[in-house]
Scaffold this motif. Structure first.
Motif, short mmCIF file in Angstrom:
data_model
loop_
_atom_site.label_atom_id
_atom_site.label_comp_id
_atom_site.label_asym_id
_atom_site.label_seq_id
_atom_site.Cartn_x
_atom_site.Cartn_y
_atom_site.Cartn_z
N GLY A 176 15.01 -30.22 -10.78
CA GLY A 176 15.94 -29.76 -11.50
C GLY A 176 15.63 -29.38 -12.82
N ASP A 177 16.87 -29.28 -13.61
CA ASP A 177 16.82 -29.07 -15.16
C ASP A 177 16.45 -30.02 -15.98
OD1 ASP A 177 17.64 -26.14 -14.61
OD2 ASP A 177 18.95 -26.56 -16.18
N THR A 178 15.62 -31.70 -15.12
CA THR A 178 15.40 -32.64 -15.69
C THR A 178 14.16 -32.55 -16.54
OG1 THR A 178 17.09 -33.95 -14.53
CG2 THR A 178 15.43 -35.39 -15.52
N ASP A 180 24.26 -21.97 -14.07
CA ASP A 180 23.08 -21.59 -13.11
C ASP A 180 22.81 -21.73 -11.75
OD1 ASP A 180 22.62 -23.56 -14.92
OD2 ASP A 180 21.04 -22.59 -15.49
N HIS A 181 23.07 -23.44 -11.87
CA HIS A 181 22.71 -23.24 -10.11
C HIS A 181 23.59 -23.76 -8.61
CE1 HIS A 181 19.49 -24.06 -12.44
NE2 HIS A 181 19.99 -24.73 -13.95
N TYR A 182 25.33 -23.31 -9.39
CA TYR A 182 25.99 -23.29 -8.48
C TYR A 182 26.58 -21.63 -8.47
CZ TYR A 182 29.50 -24.59 -11.88
OH TYR A 182 30.20 -24.65 -13.57
N ASN A 229 12.90 -26.13 -12.07
CA ASN A 229 14.82 -25.31 -12.10
C ASN A 229 13.96 -23.54 -12.83
OD1 ASN A 229 16.34 -26.06 -9.72
ND2 ASN A 229 18.01 -26.74 -11.16
N HIS A 230 13.15 -23.88 -13.78
CA HIS A 230 13.63 -22.66 -14.38
C HIS A 230 11.48 -22.50 -15.09
CE1 HIS A 230 17.38 -22.55 -15.43
NE2 HIS A 230 17.76 -24.01 -15.44
N ILE A 231 10.75 -21.31 -15.54
CA ILE A 231 9.84 -21.73 -16.40
C ILE A 231 10.62 -21.16 -17.74
CG2 ILE A 231 7.36 -20.82 -16.69
CD1 ILE A 231 7.89 -20.43 -13.27
ZN ZN Z 1 19.39 -24.57 -15.33
#
Ligand code: ZN
Ligand code: ZN
Length: 304
Positions: A206-208, A133-135, A244-246
């Protein structure tokens, strides 16, 4: 699916938004604690939002969000412009240019910057980590002029950015009168990095670390990475922590169902140093056993 996607194709809308932003004479900094984002629709067939929301944070920093109706992940992407190089972090969750015109959107911004600087500016496309979902739109950038695509494996990231002691060293990446600091944060995924912009004091995690489900692949590495981020935050001024998200709603501890394409009243994007410290202490408390734990602004969510 194809016919539905045609409804989303509004390239003129994207260009109009970008053009109107360029017309702003003096650009301050956007208040990200108030910034609303496109958040999908109950009926995506009726969705009239732009395919990619483009928000100019300041003169040379842009934040993009993918429309939730083209992919429920609706990831954020970040573009930093320097005097010699531009850096795009991530390419979103959709490959096709028709429903997700990322190259066109980013290149319009960078081209405008090139003209303003009156020189060629190399666009470097890198990733917060190697998840699909990020590349997904990497291919849109492949072979384009003045564009360098950083590959996705951990070794590719180490070699390109010249890490010497991954994951313990922090490296600087120079864009020209603008230095970014890259911090290895494996745990969600082994090639995860955080990005700190010394100019704006933005920290990308990021997603961390974001307002949502923090999926943890490697519990031990994740804990060490969060410790690393906390240590970093003690030594650097941080304006906003941006993931990267909510996935969290405005109700404390309540996330949207996985795969949801409609986030009515979602939380704002930034997390705080207090949130980060809470995560560190909670992980410490949980010890060696990967455990799911719900917090006000995020959920600790081991994958196994
Ligand atoms: Zn993600
Ligand atoms: Zn991920």
């Amino acid at each position: 699916m194809t016919s539905k996607r045609k409804k989303y194709f509004k390239p003129y809308f994207v260009l109009v938004i970008i053009t109107s932003l360029f017309c702003t004479s003096t650009i301050g900094q956007t208040n990200l604690n108030k910034q609303n984002w496109i958040h999908g629709s109950d009926d995506c067939g009726e969705n009239t939002d732009e395919l990619i929301q483009v928000v100019q944070y300041d003169e040379n920093t842009w934040i993009l969000r993918q429309n939730k109706c083209t992919n429920y992940e609706a990831p954020f992407m970040f573009l930093f412009l320097g005097q010699d190089k531009a850096l795009l972090m991530d390419t979103g969750a959709t490959k096709e240019e028709v429903s997700f015109p990322l190259y066109e959107t980013v290149n319009t911004i960078v081209d405008h910057w090139r003209k303003k600087q009156n020189k060629e500016i190399e666009l470097v496309v890198a990733h917060t980590h190697k998840h699909g979902d990020h590349y997904a739109a990497d291919d849109q950038f492949n072979g384009k002029p003045y564009t360098t695509l950083v590959d996705l494996q951990k070794t590719d990231v180490i070699n390109f950015f010249k890490f010497k002691n991954w994951p313990n060293d922090i490296v600087d990446f120079e864009l020209g009168n603008r230095t970014l600091r890259l911090i290895p944060i494996p745990g969600h995924q082994e090639a995860s990095i955080a990005v700190y912009d010394t100019s704006t004091k933005l920290l990308l995690t990021g997603d961390t670390f974001y307002p949502g489900r923090l999926y943890i692949e490697d519990w031990c590495s994740f804990k060490t990475s969060i410790n690393r981020l906390v240590e970093f935050s003690k030594k650097h001024e941080i304006k906003y922590i941006l993931g990267n998200h909510i996935e969290m709603s405005l109700t404390d501890g309540v996330d949207y169902p996985m795969g949801s394409k409609y986030h009515l009243a979602e939380q704002k994007l930034p997390l705080t140093i207090e949130d980060l410290n809470t995560l560190q202490l909670s992980l410490l408390d949980l010890g060696d056993k990967p455990t799911r734990q719900i917090h006000k602004n995020f959920i600790i969510y081991p994958s196994k």
